[in-house]
Design an enzyme around this catalytic site. Structure first.
Site, PDB file in Angstrom:
ATOM      1  CD  GLU A  71      -2.860   1.334   0.348  1.00 30.44           C
ATOM      2  OE1 GLU A  71      -2.440   1.541  -0.802  1.00 30.44           O
ATOM      3  OE2 GLU A  71      -4.063   1.354   0.641  1.00 30.44           O
ATOM      4  CG  ASP A  72      -0.737   4.677  -1.906  1.00 33.13           C
ATOM      5  OD1 ASP A  72      -1.488   4.051  -1.127  1.00 33.13           O
ATOM      6  OD2 ASP A  72      -1.186   5.471  -2.753  1.00 33.13           O
ATOM      7  NE  ARG A  97      -2.592   7.967 -10.147  1.00 29.56           N
ATOM      8  CZ  ARG A  97      -3.263   7.567  -9.072  1.00 29.56           C
ATOM      9  NH1 ARG A  97      -2.607   7.259  -7.985  1.00 29.56           N
ATOM     10  NH2 ARG A  97      -4.565   7.498  -9.082  1.00 29.56           N
ATOM     11  CG  ASP A 120      -6.034   8.850   5.512  1.00 33.91           C
ATOM     12  OD1 ASP A 120      -5.437   9.523   6.362  1.00 33.91           O
ATOM     13  OD2 ASP A 120      -7.065   9.258   4.929  1.00 33.91           O
ATOM     14  CG  PHE A 139      -3.998  15.136   0.503  1.00 34.48           C
ATOM     15  CD1 PHE A 139      -4.857  14.096   0.866  1.00 34.48           C
ATOM     16  CD2 PHE A 139      -3.610  15.252  -0.824  1.00 34.48           C
ATOM     17  CE1 PHE A 139      -5.335  13.204  -0.083  1.00 34.48           C
ATOM     18  CE2 PHE A 139      -4.087  14.362  -1.782  1.00 34.48           C
ATOM     19  CZ  PHE A 139      -4.949  13.344  -1.411  1.00 34.48           C
TER      20      PHE A 139
HETATM   21  P1  IMP Z   1      -7.656   4.633   3.972  1.00 33.57           P
HETATM   22  O1  IMP Z   1      -8.642   3.608   3.522  1.00 33.57           O
HETATM   23  O2  IMP Z   1      -8.344   5.831   4.563  1.00 33.57           O
HETATM   24  O3  IMP Z   1      -6.564   4.100   4.846  1.00 33.57           O
HETATM   25  O4  IMP Z   1      -7.023   5.241   2.691  1.00 33.57           O
HETATM   26  C1  IMP Z   1      -6.112   4.608   1.920  1.00 33.57           C
HETATM   27  C2  IMP Z   1      -6.086   5.249   0.560  1.00 33.57           C
HETATM   28  O5  IMP Z   1      -6.435   6.625   0.589  1.00 33.57           O
HETATM   29  C3  IMP Z   1      -4.678   5.227   0.022  1.00 33.57           C
HETATM   30  O6  IMP Z   1      -4.447   4.068  -0.715  1.00 33.57           O
HETATM   31  C4  IMP Z   1      -4.650   6.449  -0.853  1.00 33.57           C
HETATM   32  O7  IMP Z   1      -5.116   6.129  -2.132  1.00 33.57           O
HETATM   33  C5  IMP Z   1      -5.623   7.391  -0.240  1.00 33.57           C
HETATM   34  N1  IMP Z   1      -4.945   8.442   0.573  1.00 33.57           N
HETATM   35  C6  IMP Z   1      -4.986   8.610   1.900  1.00 33.57           C
HETATM   36  N2  IMP Z   1      -4.246   9.653   2.301  1.00 33.57           N
HETATM   37  C7  IMP Z   1      -3.724  10.156   1.166  1.00 33.57           C
HETATM   38  C8  IMP Z   1      -2.836  11.257   0.917  1.00 33.57           C
HETATM   39  O8  IMP Z   1      -2.366  11.997   1.806  1.00 33.57           O
HETATM   40  N3  IMP Z   1      -2.506  11.470  -0.380  1.00 33.57           N
HETATM   41  C9  IMP Z   1      -2.968  10.683  -1.405  1.00 33.57           C
HETATM   42  N4  IMP Z   1      -3.799   9.656  -1.200  1.00 33.57           N
HETATM   43  C10 IMP Z   1      -4.170   9.390   0.071  1.00 33.57           C
END
Ligand code: IMP
Length: 186
Positions: free
Chosen positions: A98-99, A164, A102, A151
């Site tokens: 995963e990148d 990206r 969050d 962000f």
């Molecule tokens: P989560 O489900 O809230 O943990 O979100 C995960 C996904 O949200 C990541 O795979 C990203 O695609 C996106 N995401 C969350 N924070 C960021 C950020 O700061 N920049 C870009 N994408 C984000």
């Protein structure tokens, strides 16, 4: 003038390289014998997954899964798996790549899904984590960097499909982009 707004660099590319190399080594050591099924959460994790793949011995293939829950800069809450839901995970050790983690909802949903599909385990390697944003607790076995609640874009991460391609992880600020656009329009 540069082609991109001068966003603040949070993690320069060379640090990403070094840390990913360390993660690859740790992943290799943590999975003796049975290589994990690498599953990148696209599109954001593609550059991270590609880099990691280069450094993990064994030339393991990378499968892809797409889960969507995001619109703009805020999560919408529900996670839908639109690609890769039918990956053959039965009796495999899955390692999600995963990148950024969050709220934790995406990883949580993917882990539930792949465990229900018969994966022996479903662990996580993430380049970034924003622990202060967590809504669902998730364990990240291999983490690159913890970052504050900002962000970020670059190295695969986007804002509505943009940025990206930046090599560094940088902080997106609307004001920085506005000023840049105003200056380049002159
Ligand atoms: P989560 O489900 O809230 O943990 O979100 C995960 C996904 O949200 C990541 O795979 C990203 O695609 C996106 N995401 C969350 N924070 C960021 C950020 O700061 N920049 C870009 N994408 C984000």
């Amino acid at each position: 003038m540069s082609a991109h707004p001068p966003f603040r660099v949070l993690i320069p590319h060379d640090q990403i390289l070094r840390r990913t190399q360390e993660l690859a080594r740790a992943i290799h050591l943590a999975t003796p014998g049975e290589p994990p099924l690498l599953v990148a959460v696209i599109e954001g994790a593609r550059p991270f997954a590609r880099l990691l793949q280069k450094f993990v011995p064994g030339n393991l293939p990378v499968q892809e899964v797409r889960a969507s829950s995001y619109a703009g800069t805020t999560s919408t809450g529900t996670v839908t798996i639109t690609v890769g839901a039918d990956l053959p995970v039965q009796d495999r050790h899955v390692l999600l790549l995963e990148d950024i983690v969050d709220t934790g909802r995406t990883i949580d949903a993917l882990q539930r899904h792949f465990r229900a599909q018969g994966a022996k385990s479903c662990r996580v390697a993430a380049l970034l984590s924003k622990p202060s944003r967590r809504v669902v607790p998730v364990a990240i076995e291999h983490l690159g960097f913890e970052i504050p609640d900002e962000f970020v874009i670059g190295f695969g991460m986007d804002l509505d499909g943009r940025f990206r391609e930046l090599l560094d992880v940088v902080v997106y600020e609307r004001e920085v982009e506005r000023a840049f656009l105003a200056a380049t329009a002159r």
